[in-house]
Motif scaffolding. Structure first.
Motif, short mmCIF file in Angstrom:
data_model
loop_
_atom_site.label_atom_id
_atom_site.label_comp_id
_atom_site.label_asym_id
_atom_site.label_seq_id
_atom_site.Cartn_x
_atom_site.Cartn_y
_atom_site.Cartn_z
N LYS A 123 31.63 15.28 -19.05
CA LYS A 123 32.97 15.44 -19.32
C LYS A 123 33.52 16.26 -18.27
O LYS A 123 34.50 17.09 -18.52
CB LYS A 123 33.16 16.15 -20.70
CG LYS A 123 32.80 15.27 -21.74
CD LYS A 123 32.85 16.08 -23.25
CE LYS A 123 32.55 15.09 -24.29
NZ LYS A 123 32.42 15.82 -25.63
N ASP A 124 33.05 16.22 -16.95
CA ASP A 124 33.47 17.04 -16.04
C ASP A 124 35.04 16.83 -15.75
O ASP A 124 35.61 17.79 -15.21
CB ASP A 124 32.77 16.85 -14.77
CG ASP A 124 31.10 16.92 -14.90
OD1 ASP A 124 30.54 16.08 -15.63
OD2 ASP A 124 30.68 17.95 -14.51
N LYS A 125 35.44 15.78 -15.88
CA LYS A 125 37.04 15.30 -15.65
C LYS A 125 37.62 14.96 -16.96
O LYS A 125 38.37 14.11 -16.69
CB LYS A 125 36.88 14.19 -14.54
CG LYS A 125 36.57 14.89 -13.10
CD LYS A 125 36.73 13.69 -12.03
CE LYS A 125 37.96 13.40 -11.50
NZ LYS A 125 37.92 12.21 -10.56
N GLY A 126 37.01 15.54 -18.08
CA GLY A 126 37.70 15.15 -19.26
C GLY A 126 37.05 14.25 -20.13
O GLY A 126 36.01 13.60 -19.46
N PHE A 127 37.44 14.14 -21.23
CA PHE A 127 36.92 13.10 -22.04
C PHE A 127 36.68 11.67 -21.57
O PHE A 127 35.64 10.73 -21.85
CB PHE A 127 37.42 13.09 -23.41
CG PHE A 127 36.62 12.24 -24.59
CD1 PHE A 127 35.53 13.07 -25.25
CD2 PHE A 127 36.66 10.99 -24.99
CE1 PHE A 127 34.61 12.63 -26.33
CE2 PHE A 127 35.84 10.58 -25.96
CZ PHE A 127 34.86 11.41 -26.52
N ALA A 128 37.71 10.98 -20.97
CA ALA A 128 37.68 9.73 -20.35
C ALA A 128 36.39 9.63 -19.38
O ALA A 128 35.95 8.51 -19.26
CB ALA A 128 39.16 9.53 -19.55
N TRP A 129 36.12 10.74 -18.57
CA TRP A 129 34.71 10.71 -17.68
C TRP A 129 33.77 10.02 -18.59
O TRP A 129 32.99 9.52 -17.76
CB TRP A 129 35.05 11.90 -17.03
CG TRP A 129 34.14 12.07 -15.82
CD1 TRP A 129 32.89 12.75 -15.41
CD2 TRP A 129 34.56 11.53 -14.55
NE1 TRP A 129 32.50 12.60 -14.08
CE2 TRP A 129 33.60 11.87 -13.60
CE3 TRP A 129 35.49 10.53 -14.15
CZ2 TRP A 129 33.44 11.36 -12.29
CZ3 TRP A 129 35.55 10.10 -12.97
CH2 TRP A 129 34.53 10.46 -11.83
N TYR A 130 33.70 10.98 -19.78
CA TYR A 130 32.30 10.62 -20.61
C TYR A 130 32.68 8.95 -21.05
O TYR A 130 31.52 8.34 -20.69
CB TYR A 130 32.34 11.58 -21.85
CG TYR A 130 31.51 11.11 -22.95
CD1 TYR A 130 30.21 10.77 -22.70
CD2 TYR A 130 31.82 11.41 -24.02
CE1 TYR A 130 29.33 10.32 -23.73
CE2 TYR A 130 30.87 11.04 -25.33
CZ TYR A 130 29.70 10.41 -24.89
OH TYR A 130 28.81 10.38 -25.88
#
Length: 700
Positions: free
Chosen positions: A506-513
């Protein structure tokens, strides 16, 4: 490469026998001649390793003998590395005690000690009192790991747990603090923690079934036998994890039920263990929420209502159903709220924005907010929390790849920050000798993947520097750019230490996950490969100088990139690697399989999921091609990544690969997923890995 072929006096690499075995799903039949390495009595082996079949044991011992022979020449280097890493640890280190009522509680180590001691000190002055000595409890045991340690609210007793097999079946005990003796109460096969009821006459705990799943919550009344414990709640869906916890006010017991995308909480008064748990919000696929105490309200961190990066709601404790939820902190795309803590006058949240963490303090009465943040390019920030609810002081930690960890108390009213402790490095550490930076590597689809880098200021970045490239990329876990004294043993020898913040975290937010899970899982692997290629393109290192490293799901990453781009890496280290993904996800009897289906897909139920997992599962995609030197590490009693996954993977690699590079498999016959249990024993394992890495790039 720098690994020579084994001399005639050394044993040949073990060749695993092949036994006929096949399975069919969705019209596809797969042969698996190494399936026999999966012990049929694996549940029994977790509890008693001596029950492992002689054939399997003989093969694993042959693997250990082979790796020991091939790495025998590294013994002095390993000793040197171990001494360096041990020298950076304050052996008699002690935590800063955490206040709770009349006492403050903490943990410490003694010189030479492997296990922590737990102590308390009176807040009005007085001598330190040892309430639990881990070294004493571990004496004479080849493996010992402490689980939860929690004192009662009247400060008279301690509930504590231990695992002496590595299988994570924890035994709970109750200690009378005044006498220092344990009560007769003994509770076996638990998840590792107990939470006191309001009267301190009993504890709530999670029981594990024979398949190592947390299936039941019990209340144990002091003095009773385990068979008399009252069942509070039973979860019949094997696809869900379960935990139990209490609040700092001792008002509530929370039963958390979740998989990787769905949550349900049930609550009951801590003062009424006979009460029936009440559902807060029924489980709804894709809706997650966390519950936090707030006096007359519950604070709720949730992604409901399309809040992909989460928002904060409140609900009255008298009736916390979703129809009574009120929004307090709205959703802000790109600002991922990671955690919340409630206090009498404040609400604290840890969030991540633009790839960096920050702490936000909100005054409950006025709604006024202020922020705690730092100026470094890459750093780690964490809430340590509090044992008290009625306080204005929170505790947090800060570090960067060059800055040793610092512990602060922060007064939310006065905004005064007090430095309590700076991590000591006894052998010395000068942050000015090191450089840390953050880069962005372009993935094949154009996304920019963050990379945290640490190197010595004298290391020339001319393409010749060796590089240890670490990655994980699953479950939404973010690998922090924090201080790591161990990696300095490589950095001081000219290595670049790099962390690839790939999709699946999730380094760049939930969308990254979301972009690195299920149908998008292959992006995780491609991101890591893109980072390796970017480091080469930027003339930081060369492909044959990169040692890739990952553990558990990061070990799965190692298996995937070994198949997809073996030419891009000089060596690969896979620790407790989840490499037999397809077969594990097809085996619903294994501890974590049903709860993991939301993360990877369910190949039993879906032919589409089957095909997707089969397309990248490391064990199933080993090819007749050259591979770099590979080191795999595992533990016999590991319930998370079973030992037979790397055992099968190594056997097939040796069968298929077309090069003469070694594939080494080191299995700890007395440990599980976390490796050796003592703090110094763990350093010996790290020294083993680092010696392999140094040898792989010709640094020995």
């Amino acid at each position: 490469m720098n690994f020579a072929k084994p001399a005639a006096a050394l044993p040949a690499a073990p060749v695993a026998p092949k036994h006929d075995y096949s399975h069919s799903h969705h019209g596809v039949t797969v042969t698996d001649p190494y399936h026999w390495l999966r012990a049929e009595n694996w549940q029994e082996v977790f509890k008693d390793p001596a029950t492992l079949s002689p054939e399997i044991r003989a093969h694993l011992e042959a693997e250990n003998a082979y790796q020991a022979a091939l790495t025998a020449g590294e013994e002095e280097l390993r000793k040197t590395l171990f001494a360096e890493m041990k020298g950076r640890i304050k052996e008699d280190d002690s935590s800063v005690p955490m206040p709770d009522g009349p006492f403050a509680y903490g943990s410490s180590f003694v010189l030479g000690g492997e296990q922590p001691r737990f102590f308390r000190t009176p807040r009005d002055g007085g001598a330190e009192e040892i309430v639990l000595d881990g070294d004493f409890e571990a004496e004479g045991k080849p493996y010992f790991r402490l689980g939860g340690v929690d004192h009662s609210s009247d400060h008279a007793r301690l509930v504590w747990s231990y695992d002496d097999k590595g299988s994570e079946f924890y035994t709970l005990k109750i200690r009378d603090i005044a006498s220092g003796t344990d009560l007769p109460d003994l509770i076996a096969n638990t998840g590792g923690s107990g939470d006191w009821d309001a009267a301190n006459t009993g504890i709530f705990y999670t029981a594990l079934d024979d398949n190592h799943r947390p299936s039941k919550i019990f209340h144990h009344r002091l003095g009773d036998t385990q068979s008399a414990d009252r069942l509070i709640y039973e979860e019949t869906d094997p696809g869900f994890f379960m935990s139990v916890g209490g609040t700092r006010t001792n008002d509530w017991i929370f039963i958390g039920i979740n998989d990787h995308e769905t949550t349900e909480y049930r609550v009951l008064p801590a003062g009424d263990p006979a009460a029936k748990p009440v559902i807060v919000a029924p489980r709804q696929t894709g809706i997650e929420y966390e519950l936090e105490e707030g006096g007359d309200v519950f604070f709720i961190l949730t992604n409901s209502g399309g809040a992909k990066d989460f928002r904060i709601m409140t609900a009255p404790v008298a009736d916390p159903r979703p129809e009574n939820w009120t929004e307090l902190v709205p959703h802000e795309p790109g600002r991922l709220i990671l955690a919340i803590m409630g206090f009498r006058d404040h609400l604290v949240r840890l969030e991540r924005k633009d790839g960096l963490p920050r702490i936000v303090v909100r005054e409950r009465a006025s709604g006024e907010e202020h922020m705690i943040a730092f100026d470094e390019e890459a750093y780690s920030l964490g809430l340590v929390g509090s044992l008290e609810y009625d306080t204005s002081v929170i505790r947090f930690s800060y570090s960067s790849m060059t800055t040793p960890s610092q512990l602060f108390d922060y007064d939310m009213k006065t905004r005064e920050r007090t430095l309590l402790k700076t991590q000591e490095v006894p052998s010395g550490h000068d942050a000015e000798n090191y450089v840390t930076r953050r880069m962005m590597a372009k993935a094949e689809d154009g996304e920019l993947v963050p990379v945290s880098i640490l190197h010595h200021k004298d290391t020339k970045l001319d393409g010749s520097a060796p590089c240890l490239l670490y990655g994980y990329g699953s479950y939404g876990i973010t690998i922090p750019a924090s201080f790591n004294t161990n990696c300095l043993s490589l950095v001081d020898r000219g290595f670049v230490y790099a962390i690839a913040h790939i999709r699946g975290g999730k380094d760049k937010g939930f969308a990254w996950y979301e972009q690195g899970r299920r149908e998008n899982k292959a992006k995780t692997f491609r991101d890591f490969i893109a980072v390796a290629r970017h480091l080469v393109a930027e003339n930081i290192t060369a492909h044959d100088r990169i040692v890739a490293q990952g553990g558990s799901a990061g070990g799965m990453l190692m298996g995937a990139i070994a198949n997809m781009a073996p030419q891009d890496f000089g060596a690969i280290v896979a620790e407790v690697p989840f490499v037999d993904v397809l077969n594990t996800m097809l085996d619903a009897s294994l501890p974590l399989t049903p709860p993991e289906w939301p993360e990877w897909g369910n190949p039993l139920a879906s032919s589409i999921d089957y095909g997707r997992i089969a397309s990248w599962s490391p064990y199933d995609n080993i090819a007749a091609q050259d591979y770099p030197p590979i080191l795999a590490l595992a533990g016999l009693t590991d319930p998370r990544v079973t030992y037979w996954e790397p055992a099968k993977w190594v056997a097939r690699l040796r069968e298929m690969k077309t090069d003469d590079h070694p594939v080494l498999f080191k299995i700890n016959m007395d440990a599980g997923h976390a490796g050796a249990s003592g703090r110094f024993s763990r350093l010996e394992e790290i020294a083993y890995v680092y010696a392999f890495a140094l040898k792989a790039v010709g640094k020995v």
